[in-house]
Scaffold this active site. Sequence first.
Site, PDB file in Angstrom:
ATOM      1  CD  GLU A 129      -2.345  -1.287  -0.499  1.00 44.20           C
ATOM      2  OE1 GLU A 129      -2.925  -1.000  -0.946  1.00 44.20           O
ATOM      3  OE2 GLU A 129      -2.855  -3.123  -0.493  1.00 44.20           O
ATOM      4  CG  HIS A 132      -0.581   0.628  -4.149  1.00 51.95           C
ATOM      5  ND1 HIS A 132      -1.376  -0.578  -3.541  1.00 51.95           N
ATOM      6  CD2 HIS A 132       0.076  -0.938  -5.120  1.00 51.95           C
ATOM      7  CE1 HIS A 132      -1.600  -1.798  -3.917  1.00 51.95           C
ATOM      8  NE2 HIS A 132       0.543  -1.756  -4.993  1.00 51.95           N
ATOM      9  CE1 TYR A 138       8.457   8.973 -11.710  1.00 51.23           C
ATOM     10  CE2 TYR A 138       6.640   7.123 -12.089  1.00 51.23           C
ATOM     11  CZ  TYR A 138       8.093   8.339 -13.186  1.00 51.23           C
ATOM     12  OH  TYR A 138       8.843   7.786 -13.900  1.00 51.23           O
ATOM     13  CD  GLU A 201      -6.557  -4.314  -0.183  1.00 49.12           C
ATOM     14  OE1 GLU A 201      -6.819  -5.251   0.647  1.00 49.12           O
ATOM     15  OE2 GLU A 201      -5.756  -3.939  -0.220  1.00 49.12           O
ATOM     16  CD  GLU A 235      -4.866  -2.743  -4.289  1.00 49.62           C
ATOM     17  OE1 GLU A 235      -4.980  -3.815  -3.550  1.00 49.62           O
ATOM     18  OE2 GLU A 235      -4.295  -1.584  -4.098  1.00 49.62           O
ATOM     19  CG  HIS A 238      -3.134  -6.446  -1.548  1.00 49.33           C
ATOM     20  ND1 HIS A 238      -2.790  -5.154  -1.784  1.00 49.33           N
ATOM     21  CD2 HIS A 238      -1.859  -7.226  -1.403  1.00 49.33           C
ATOM     22  CE1 HIS A 238      -1.774  -4.960  -1.810  1.00 49.33           C
ATOM     23  NE2 HIS A 238      -1.394  -5.745  -1.619  1.00 49.33           N
TER      24      HIS A 238
HETATM   25 MN    MN Z   1      -5.033  -3.372  -1.395  1.00 46.32          MN
HETATM   26 FE    FE Z   2      -3.368  -0.731  -3.308  1.00 47.83          FE
END
Ligand code: MN
Ligand code: FE
Length: 361
Positions: A129, A132, A138, A201, A235, A238
């Site tokens: 995370e 991300h 960025y 998610e 993801e 996740h």
């Molecule tokens: Mn995630």
């Molecule tokens: Fe994420």
Amino acid sequence: MQKTFQVGSKTFVLDQAKAEAAFAAKKVINGRETMTFNLLPLKYQWAYELYRKMKANHWEPEDIPMGKDIEQWRDEKALTDAERWIIRMGIGYFSAAEGIVGDNIQHVVRELVTAPELKLVLGRHAHEENIHADSLLYMISSLAINPHECEAMFEDVPTIVRKNEFVTKVSRELRRELDLTQAASKQLLAKNIFVFGQCMEGTQFYGLFGMILSLYRQNKFPGIGQMFRYTLRDESNHIEVFRNLFMDLIEENREIWTGEFKEELRGLMAEAVTLEKEFIRDCLPVNSVGLSADDFTQYIDYIADRRLEGVGLAPLSAGIKNPLPWLAEMMDIKKEQNFFEGRVTEYQKASSLNVAADDEL
Ligand code: MN
Ligand code: FE
């Protein structure tokens, strides 16, 4: 007596009686609390395997060139307003969402689970995370978007506020002393794991994933699209971490898996879907090339049902078809030989070298 235990490619010889006691003491919750990170003997094999898989997928935002994206962003004629708006909504929503997920893992879920291998994979999950969140920085800096504008979006765009409120509510409920031997507390945790993994998610990320990948498919924002593809690959792991965690929590605490609780969870998914559909209408106020709000909302119904089935719950819109089959194909990042392959292989090599070094010990 001695017994051999296998962890991945590694073999360990452990004292059998001690190993069995340690194994029995491992639980998703209410297991032995220990200061030492005793991974052996491994009980939740899936957690270790996913940890290794996640690590092998490591990526760094700056490795992805943003030159083309910057060029398109600056060129008045290269993009429609609708396309720019999707990118703003994407950056605005995920800037908040990634942080909320990471924070819930570190301060709620990882704190409450007791088996070390579960803490191990949750640590990696939280780190992803961070990656991300960093990738969004960025993008913001590359496109020279005012960061305060992004921040303002999670306070000023009502559909983002409602999505965030939906998840932070189930996180806040757990930030206090809880007696996790009580069924009601166990259900609060199970609900949290379900909402974050399957509703947020697993479902509420997919509206924007689909829209951004649809632009990417038309060669718009190739750098951002690539980062979202790597994010999406993360993801999927996740969702799998939280799905396994949920299933094992239920398995070890069968008393909480009541008909009433199942309906509560289905109701939460229905709420998540409604919020996501409203959000999609905000992202796509008018249909644009290859982007129809109706397709994306139907896609959310489809994805939500896959998540429900994944944890043994009945679907909300049985029989619904995937209106965007190309998306499934594009999400399957493994098949593609892309420009980034070299770097991924380098990371993978580095991690397999570590395995070899470990094995010699
Ligand atoms: Mn995630
Ligand atoms: Fe994420």
